[in-house]
Design a protein around this motif. Structure first.
Motif, mmCIF file in Angstrom:
data_model
loop_
_atom_site.group_PDB
_atom_site.id
_atom_site.type_symbol
_atom_site.label_atom_id
_atom_site.label_comp_id
_atom_site.label_asym_id
_atom_site.label_seq_id
_atom_site.Cartn_x
_atom_site.Cartn_y
_atom_site.Cartn_z
ATOM 1 N N GLN A 18 65.134 76.922 27.358
ATOM 2 C CA GLN A 18 65.732 75.622 27.029
ATOM 3 C C GLN A 18 64.691 74.512 26.849
ATOM 4 O OE1 GLN A 18 69.127 74.573 29.601
ATOM 5 N NE2 GLN A 18 69.223 76.736 30.159
ATOM 6 N N ASP A 19 63.420 74.847 27.059
ATOM 7 C CA ASP A 19 62.357 73.846 26.932
ATOM 8 C C ASP A 19 62.391 73.226 25.525
ATOM 9 O OD1 ASP A 19 60.078 72.306 27.008
ATOM 10 O OD2 ASP A 19 58.756 73.903 27.679
ATOM 11 N N PRO A 20 62.558 71.898 25.426
ATOM 12 C CA PRO A 20 62.570 71.265 24.104
ATOM 13 C C PRO A 20 61.176 71.217 23.456
ATOM 14 C CG PRO A 20 62.721 69.600 25.826
ATOM 15 C CD PRO A 20 62.779 70.939 26.514
ATOM 16 N N ASN A 21 60.135 71.448 24.265
ATOM 17 C CA ASN A 21 58.763 71.473 23.743
ATOM 18 C C ASN A 21 58.441 72.877 23.249
ATOM 19 O OD1 ASN A 21 58.116 68.730 24.816
ATOM 20 N ND2 ASN A 21 58.499 69.786 26.742
ATOM 21 N N SER A 22 57.747 72.956 22.134
ATOM 22 C CA SER A 22 57.430 74.284 21.597
ATOM 23 C C SER A 22 55.937 74.446 21.407
ATOM 24 C CB SER A 22 58.157 74.507 20.276
ATOM 25 O OG SER A 22 57.779 73.519 19.346
ATOM 26 N N GLU A 23 55.526 75.701 21.288
ATOM 27 C CA GLU A 23 54.115 76.033 21.075
ATOM 28 C C GLU A 23 54.026 77.138 20.037
ATOM 29 O OE1 GLU A 23 50.382 77.698 23.709
ATOM 30 O OE2 GLU A 23 51.856 76.444 24.704
ATOM 31 N N LEU A 24 53.103 76.965 19.134
ATOM 32 C CA LEU A 24 52.874 77.970 18.087
ATOM 33 C C LEU A 24 51.869 78.985 18.601
ATOM 34 C CD1 LEU A 24 53.680 78.539 15.100
ATOM 35 C CD2 LEU A 24 51.574 77.357 14.450
ATOM 36 N N GLU A 28 54.178 82.275 15.406
ATOM 37 C CA GLU A 28 55.569 82.218 15.866
ATOM 38 C C GLU A 28 55.710 81.042 16.829
ATOM 39 O OE1 GLU A 28 58.837 85.213 17.889
ATOM 40 O OE2 GLU A 28 56.968 86.061 17.160
ATOM 41 N N THR A 29 56.860 80.372 16.759
ATOM 42 C CA THR A 29 57.108 79.221 17.632
ATOM 43 C C THR A 29 57.935 79.653 18.842
ATOM 44 O OG1 THR A 29 57.065 77.776 15.716
ATOM 45 C CG2 THR A 29 58.048 76.882 17.709
ATOM 46 N N PHE A 30 57.483 79.243 20.025
ATOM 47 C CA PHE A 30 58.148 79.603 21.284
ATOM 48 C C PHE A 30 58.450 78.343 22.081
ATOM 49 C CE2 PHE A 30 55.351 83.115 20.212
ATOM 50 C CZ PHE A 30 56.103 84.251 20.486
ATOM 51 N N PRO A 31 59.522 78.351 22.894
ATOM 52 C CA PRO A 31 59.663 77.286 23.894
ATOM 53 C C PRO A 31 58.433 77.352 24.813
ATOM 54 C CG PRO A 31 61.690 78.570 23.706
ATOM 55 C CD PRO A 31 60.634 79.315 22.953
ATOM 56 N N CYS A 136 44.835 80.741 37.032
ATOM 57 C CA CYS A 136 43.519 80.361 36.496
ATOM 58 C C CYS A 136 43.147 81.209 35.282
ATOM 59 C CB CYS A 136 42.455 80.471 37.580
ATOM 60 S SG CYS A 136 42.663 79.272 38.920
ATOM 61 N N LEU A 137 43.431 82.495 35.325
ATOM 62 C CA LEU A 137 43.125 83.382 34.197
ATOM 63 C C LEU A 137 43.922 82.982 32.953
ATOM 64 C CD1 LEU A 137 42.997 86.775 36.126
ATOM 65 C CD2 LEU A 137 41.061 85.677 34.986
ATOM 66 N N VAL A 138 45.198 82.679 33.149
ATOM 67 C CA VAL A 138 46.043 82.252 32.028
ATOM 68 C C VAL A 138 45.532 80.920 31.475
ATOM 69 C CG1 VAL A 138 48.375 81.439 31.405
ATOM 70 C CG2 VAL A 138 48.078 83.572 32.691
ATOM 71 N N PHE A 139 45.138 80.021 32.353
ATOM 72 C CA PHE A 139 44.575 78.744 31.901
ATOM 73 C C PHE A 139 43.320 78.983 31.056
ATOM 74 C CE2 PHE A 139 41.274 75.527 32.566
ATOM 75 C CZ PHE A 139 41.849 74.478 31.869
ATOM 76 N N LEU A 140 42.394 79.773 31.577
ATOM 77 C CA LEU A 140 41.132 80.003 30.864
ATOM 78 C C LEU A 140 41.351 80.693 29.522
ATOM 79 C CD1 LEU A 140 38.914 81.056 33.902
ATOM 80 C CD2 LEU A 140 38.650 78.975 32.522
ATOM 81 N N GLU A 141 42.282 81.639 29.483
ATOM 82 C CA GLU A 141 42.500 82.389 28.250
ATOM 83 C C GLU A 141 43.245 81.581 27.188
ATOM 84 O OE1 GLU A 141 44.066 86.717 26.623
ATOM 85 O OE2 GLU A 141 44.357 86.228 28.738
ATOM 86 N N PHE A 142 44.272 80.846 27.606
ATOM 87 C CA PHE A 142 45.159 80.221 26.621
ATOM 88 C C PHE A 142 45.124 78.692 26.576
ATOM 89 C CE2 PHE A 142 47.222 84.312 27.664
ATOM 90 C CZ PHE A 142 47.245 84.871 26.393
ATOM 91 N N TYR A 143 44.701 78.047 27.645
ATOM 92 C CA TYR A 143 44.857 76.591 27.706
ATOM 93 C C TYR A 143 43.538 75.825 27.833
ATOM 94 C CZ TYR A 143 49.660 78.078 28.244
ATOM 95 O OH TYR A 143 50.886 78.674 28.031
ATOM 96 N N LEU A 144 42.430 76.542 27.939
ATOM 97 C CA LEU A 144 41.132 75.853 27.993
ATOM 98 C C LEU A 144 40.846 75.171 26.654
ATOM 99 C CD1 LEU A 144 38.448 75.144 29.344
ATOM 100 C CD2 LEU A 144 37.560 77.365 28.597
ATOM 101 N N ASP A 145 41.129 75.878 25.574
ATOM 102 C CA ASP A 145 40.799 75.354 24.241
ATOM 103 C C ASP A 145 41.426 73.984 23.959
ATOM 104 O OD1 ASP A 145 38.977 76.305 22.296
ATOM 105 O OD2 ASP A 145 40.629 76.332 20.867
ATOM 106 N N PRO A 146 42.730 73.791 24.243
ATOM 107 C CA PRO A 146 43.295 72.444 24.027
ATOM 108 C C PRO A 146 42.580 71.363 24.857
ATOM 109 C CG PRO A 146 45.061 74.041 24.318
ATOM 110 C CD PRO A 146 43.773 74.755 24.601
#
Length: 194
Positions: A18-24, A28-31, A136-146
């Motif tokens: 139900q998250d109104p925010n999405s991520e590509l 593919e676009t996901f909540p 921390c692993l998920v952050f480093l892999e997917f969210y460090l770049d932003p």
């Protein structure tokens, strides 16, 4: 996988969907929080396939319904940030506990999942530490770049160092296996003095 777990997992996914925010991701676009939940669960099972059901639930529900408590609803300073983070943990734990009760889990399991989501006894409780490693692993892999796009080098080094200090040695070894961009790998090495 127990029927209870399947039911709870489906309910957690339904909430996060139900998250109104999405991520590509991969065209593919996901909540946003559903994608985060799936990344957390996959990383946990890759990193530690024998994780208890409680840790599996806590990993999936780590950010459940996070958009309902936006950062902007707190003062935009360090004190506001820390209060937001603390309130978020309680909110995620309470939201998950409600789902687990409806799925028929006993109070002992519900309390343990809440304990994990609230990240109690980090560095002392093995399962809390496991969950923190996965975060921390998920952050480093997917969210460090932003973060790299938004912050200067010194702030980034500080973020990486804080992340690293929360992890176990096993987590460190796993983090160094992630397929980073050359620039991000260099940034990590510089932050850690490698």
């Amino acid at each position: 996988m127990s029927l209870q777990f399947q039911n709870a997992s489906t309910r957690i996914d339904a909430e996060n969907a139900q998250d109104p925010n999405s991520e590509l991701f991969q065209s593919e676009t996901f909540p946003k929080e559903l994608l985060y939940s799936n990344r957390m669960y996959k990383r946990l099972m890759d990193f530690y396939p024998d994780a208890s059901e409680e840790v599996q639930i806590a990993a999936k529900a780590q950010h459940i319904c996070r958009w309902k408590m936006p950062r902007e609803s707190y003062p935009m300073d360090r004190v506001g940030y820390l209060k937001w983070r603390e309130d978020l943990k309680k909110f995620h734990a309470k939201t998950t506990a409600s789902i687990l009760q409806e799925c028929g889990y006993n109070q002992k399991i519900i309390d343990r999942v809440s304990f994990l989501i609230e990240k109690k006894l980090l560095k002392k409780d093995e399962e809390t530490q496991l969950l923190e490693d996965v975060i921390c692993l998920v952050f480093l892999e997917f969210y460090l770049d932003p973060f790299v796009q938004k912050h200067d080098t010194e702030k980034l080094k500080n973020i990486i160092l804080k992340t690293w200090n929360k992890m176990s040695e096993k987590g460190h070894q796993e983090a160094l296996k992630i397929n980073y961009s050359d620039a991000n790998l260099q940034l990590i090495k510089d932050a850690l003095g490698l």
